[in-house]
Scaffold this active site. Structure first.
Site, mmCIF file in Angstrom:
data_model
loop_
_atom_site.group_PDB
_atom_site.id
_atom_site.type_symbol
_atom_site.label_atom_id
_atom_site.label_comp_id
_atom_site.label_asym_id
_atom_site.label_seq_id
_atom_site.Cartn_x
_atom_site.Cartn_y
_atom_site.Cartn_z
ATOM 1 N N HIS A 139 -1.052 6.343 8.513
ATOM 2 C CA HIS A 139 -0.140 7.339 7.937
ATOM 3 C C HIS A 139 -0.800 8.709 7.804
ATOM 4 C CE1 HIS A 139 3.650 5.443 6.982
ATOM 5 N NE2 HIS A 139 3.105 4.472 6.260
ATOM 6 N N GLU A 181 0.368 5.425 1.106
ATOM 7 C CA GLU A 181 -0.542 6.298 1.857
ATOM 8 C C GLU A 181 -0.840 7.625 1.180
ATOM 9 O OE1 GLU A 181 2.574 5.387 2.559
ATOM 10 O OE2 GLU A 181 3.695 6.914 3.663
ATOM 11 N N HIS A 231 -2.874 0.331 8.275
ATOM 12 C CA HIS A 231 -1.527 0.922 8.203
ATOM 13 C C HIS A 231 -1.542 2.207 7.367
ATOM 14 C CE1 HIS A 231 2.962 0.704 7.965
ATOM 15 N NE2 HIS A 231 2.736 1.326 6.815
ATOM 16 N N GLU A 232 -2.082 2.115 6.178
ATOM 17 C CA GLU A 232 -2.068 3.303 5.306
ATOM 18 C C GLU A 232 -2.934 4.416 5.901
ATOM 19 O OE1 GLU A 232 0.316 3.006 3.474
ATOM 20 O OE2 GLU A 232 0.452 0.829 3.287
ATOM 21 N N GLY A 274 0.825 -1.192 0.000
ATOM 22 C CA GLY A 274 0.000 0.000 0.000
ATOM 23 C C GLY A 274 0.858 1.240 0.000
ATOM 24 N N TYR A 315 10.329 -0.087 10.373
ATOM 25 C CA TYR A 315 8.970 -0.498 10.726
ATOM 26 C C TYR A 315 8.945 -1.203 12.082
ATOM 27 C CZ TYR A 315 7.638 0.162 5.782
ATOM 28 O OH TYR A 315 7.396 0.685 4.539
ATOM 29 N N GLU A 319 7.379 5.215 9.542
ATOM 30 C CA GLU A 319 6.921 3.830 9.489
ATOM 31 C C GLU A 319 6.797 3.151 10.868
ATOM 32 O OE1 GLU A 319 5.499 2.695 6.977
ATOM 33 O OE2 GLU A 319 6.199 4.062 5.410
ATOM 34 N N ASP A 360 16.105 4.136 -1.250
ATOM 35 C CA ASP A 360 15.361 2.883 -1.340
ATOM 36 C C ASP A 360 16.225 1.674 -0.939
ATOM 37 O OD1 ASP A 360 12.758 1.829 -2.037
ATOM 38 O OD2 ASP A 360 13.799 0.743 -3.633
HETATM 39 N N1 BES Z 1 4.964 4.211 2.640
HETATM 40 C C1 BES Z 1 5.062 2.801 2.554
HETATM 41 C C2 BES Z 1 5.504 2.320 1.195
HETATM 42 C C3 BES Z 1 6.871 2.815 0.783
HETATM 43 C C4 BES Z 1 7.938 2.746 1.654
HETATM 44 C C5 BES Z 1 7.076 3.313 -0.472
HETATM 45 C C6 BES Z 1 9.182 3.202 1.258
HETATM 46 C C7 BES Z 1 8.315 3.770 -0.869
HETATM 47 C C8 BES Z 1 9.379 3.717 0.003
HETATM 48 C C9 BES Z 1 3.734 2.119 2.916
HETATM 49 O O1 BES Z 1 3.030 2.758 3.916
HETATM 50 C C10 BES Z 1 4.064 0.750 3.458
HETATM 51 O O2 BES Z 1 4.729 0.686 4.454
HETATM 52 N N2 BES Z 1 3.607 -0.308 2.798
HETATM 53 C C11 BES Z 1 3.841 -1.667 3.204
HETATM 54 C C12 BES Z 1 2.637 -2.255 3.856
HETATM 55 C C13 BES Z 1 2.571 -2.135 5.333
HETATM 56 C C14 BES Z 1 1.350 -2.876 5.851
HETATM 57 C C15 BES Z 1 3.800 -2.583 6.068
HETATM 58 C C16 BES Z 1 4.096 -2.481 1.964
HETATM 59 O O3 BES Z 1 3.863 -1.985 0.879
HETATM 60 O O4 BES Z 1 4.516 -3.627 2.087
HETATM 61 ZN ZN ZN Z 2 3.962 2.572 5.807
#
Ligand code: BES
Ligand code: ZN
Length: 595
Positions: free
Chosen positions: A293, A265, A289-290, A263, A377, A312, A369
């Site tokens: 955020h 956010e 989660h989203e 996801g 997290y 996170e 990245d």
């Molecule tokens: N904001 C993140 C996605 C993200 C992180 C995009 C770093 C680019 C760089 C999003 O909120 C997220 O953490 N998504 C997780 C799901 C969550 C339930 C842990 C994912 O996509 O796995």
């Molecule tokens: Zn996140």
């Protein structure tokens, strides 16, 4: 507080201490024939120091013309300083009294925020699709902007798309297609650039509650609406914890399966993978989660990507509190134990001494990245859980609520946060601060020994079943009637390393894992199938890898294949066919693996 203290973001060329963009007007056309976005952006600026240059971030876009002010007097510009993952500085010559800067530009096939999908990659199979992914530093590949999470702006957009498609953004959204393919958007709360988002496709909208709803392709909308019935309840639960929802509307769009994340956010409109549509609502913690955020991240934003845990870690903590309100403590315990296992696995993979296991990251000179792992997290979550347990939930919740309010629509870095919590929550009580080992948690590697231990009774029941099965109880007698996906995931993690062909058959015949419609279960099962040479699953594994582009699933599956008897050539073979279906975020990681 930080308005006066500039925080240096190593991933931007912008100089916000001199000039900042306060508002942007986008006017763009989405060209599916050429796979480019063409248009202009008008930035309103505040030139605090009377500077003669506006410096923006810009990567793999073509700048055609730049003009100043309402009468659009053409000005000169230069693209300087190219750095592989950062792109270039777009240096625009302005005057002391310039209020607006207009940039005419178009994207290129290298504009990695964008993924252009052929009709065959969508659920409907008839119309193309486009979505953007701007976090962490990809906004600069589709809009020339000050691409730093410490800089906020409001925006409007006019977007033209082919007439049979709908456009949606991280802003006020249409609920129906227009006849001319022109859509207008407005985001009146100031946001950082990584929350700029656009999706274009054959979309329909279904309201779910007063301020919640879902977008999806027509063939997916019923399934999505079923899965997300509790969204309004989630918003209410979240507000009950940490204060009013400040973005008015909370919608989710279910994207095609190549979306590289679970996801994202994007404010007012969370982007989500279809792999959470499990038909039993058991993967909705991702929506929690989203949604979380909307406070941690979108309201109080990490000032730089080195402070990613402020986004996170807080969001995972908040997510689990929302799920606890909806599903009870035993549900939160399951999520927490799975999170702990994931964290320990990441610690082992990185090595306990690795600086990437610090909460405060050191991403300078790197593609952010590459260093943004599960540590932010889960280690972040466990630090917050430790604080909760140390000061008590009531004091901690009150602190968090005040924190989100006090710093709403601003950015926060780790050092400011540490000072703030020391004085506001710990009242500078040195014993308390020492007891928590705040410094060690944030600035040192590995996991401090005072990490809270959480056990899950529901998982203990799963383990009992596994032990009995290993002793000879038939799989059909495993007591799994009320298991959610989380119990199954724990089941897979606790199975013995080596499983005989007969046992693999028995499990698959009893529970039909290979045919499961639940992507989490498929991914966990496929790893076991690969490691235990259960060849019957291989066609399904290939089909999964061809279709799904979610990096979290791809990386472990390809890794397992590379290390299996089937071997690296088999993995490379599938990858060479599937790669075209993946977003840059995923291919960037996988290319590295196959190098
Ligand atoms: N904001 C993140 C996605 C993200 C992180 C995009 C770093 C680019 C760089 C999003 O909120 C997220 O953490 N998504 C997780 C799901 C969550 C339930 C842990 C994912 O996509 O796995
Ligand atoms: Zn996140």
């Amino acid at each position: 507080m930080q308005k006066n203290i500039p925080i240096l973001d190593p991933h931007t060329f912008a100089k916000p201490e001199e000039v900042i963009i306060t508002h942007s007007e986008l006017d763009i056309q989405v060209d599916f024939a050429q796979h480019i976005i063409i248009g202009k952006v008008v930035h309103t600026i505040s030139n605090k120091m009377g500077s003669d240059k506006l410096i923006l971030d810009c990567k793999d876009i073509i700048i055609e013309k730049v003009t100043l002010g309402g009468n659009e007097k053409e000005t000169t510009f230069a693209l300087t300083n190219p750095i592989p993952f950062k792109g270039s500085a777009l240096e625009i010559n302005i005057n002391k009294d310039t209020n607006t800067v207009t940039i005419y530009y178009q994207t290129t096939p290298q504009s990695f925020a964008l993924q252009w999908l052929k009709p065959i990659q969508t659920a409907g199979g008839k119309l193309p699709f486009l979505f953007t992914q701007s976090e962490a530093i990809l906004a600069r590949t589709w809009v020339p902007c000050q691409d730093s999470p410490g800089i906020r702006f409001t925006y409007h957009a006019k977007v033209k798309v082919p007439t049979h498609l709908m456009a949606v953004m991280s802003a006020t959204n249409p609920t129906q297609k227009t006849s001319d393919g022109i859509y207008h958007f407005s985001m009146k709360q100031p946001i950082p650039s990584y929350l700029l988002a656009l999706a274009v496709g054959d979309l329909v909208y279904r309201p779910l509650g007063k301020r919640t709803g879902v977008y999806a392709e027509p063939s997916e909308i019923d399934k999505a609406a079923y899965e997300f019935v509790d969204m309004e309840k989630m918003v209410i639960a979240a507000e009950g914890l940490y204060g009013v929802y400040r973005w008015e509307q909370f919608d989710v769009i279910v994207l095609p399966p190549s979306f590289p994340f679970g996801g994202m956010e994007n404010p007012r409109l969370t982007f989500a993978t279809p792999t959470i549509l499990s038909s039993d609502r058991s993967l909705v913690s991702l929506i929690a989660h989203e949604l979380a955020h909307s406070w941690s991240g979108n309201l109080v934003t990490n000032a730089t990507w080195n402070d990613f845990w402020l986004n996170e870690g807080f969001t995972v903590y908040f997510e689990r509190r929302i799920m606890e309100k909806l599903e009870g403590k035993s549900y939160n315990d399951m999520l927490t134990v799975l999170g702990y296992q994931d964290m320990m696995q990441t610690m082992v993979q990185l090595g306990q001494e690795n600086e990437d296991t610090h909460l405060k990251l050191k991403l300078d000179q790197r593609d952010p990245d590459d260093g943004m792992t599960l540590i932010a997290y889960e280690k972040g979550f466990f630090l917050l859980l430790l604080i909760e347990k140390t000061v008590g939930r009531a004091a901690w919740d009150a602190f968090l609520k005040t924190y989100f309010n006090r710093f709403a629509f601003t950015s926060m870095n780790t050092e400011h946060f540490v000072n703030y919590i020391k004085s506001e929550l710990f009242k500078n009580n040195q014993d308390l601060i020492n007891k928590i080992h705040l410094q060690q948690w944030i600035y040192e590697a590995g996991l401090p020994t005072n990490c809270p231990k959480v056990i899950s009774e529901r998982f203990e029941a799963v383990e009992t079943n596994i032990r009995d099965w290993e002793k000879g109880k038939p799989a059909k007698d495993i007591d799994c009637k009320n298991w959610t996906t989380h119990e199954w995931l724990h089941f897979f993690r606790k199975l013995p390393q080596q499983i005989s062909p007969e046992q693999m058959q028995e499990l698959d015949h009893t529970f039909h894992f290979t045919q499961s419609g639940n992507a989490e279960i498929l991914c966990a099962w496929f790893k076991i199938a690969i490691n235990n040479k259960y060849n019957k699953a291989f066609p399904a594994i290939e089909a999964f890898l061809m279709k799904v582009g979610r990096r979290k699933f791809l990386v472990p599956l390809y890794k397992a294949l590379v290390n299996s008897e089937a071997g690296i050539n088999y993995a490379k073979d599938i990858y060479s066919k599937a790669r075209q279906n993946y977003h840059y975020v995923s291919t960037n990681t996988l290319d590295e693996m196959f190098k």
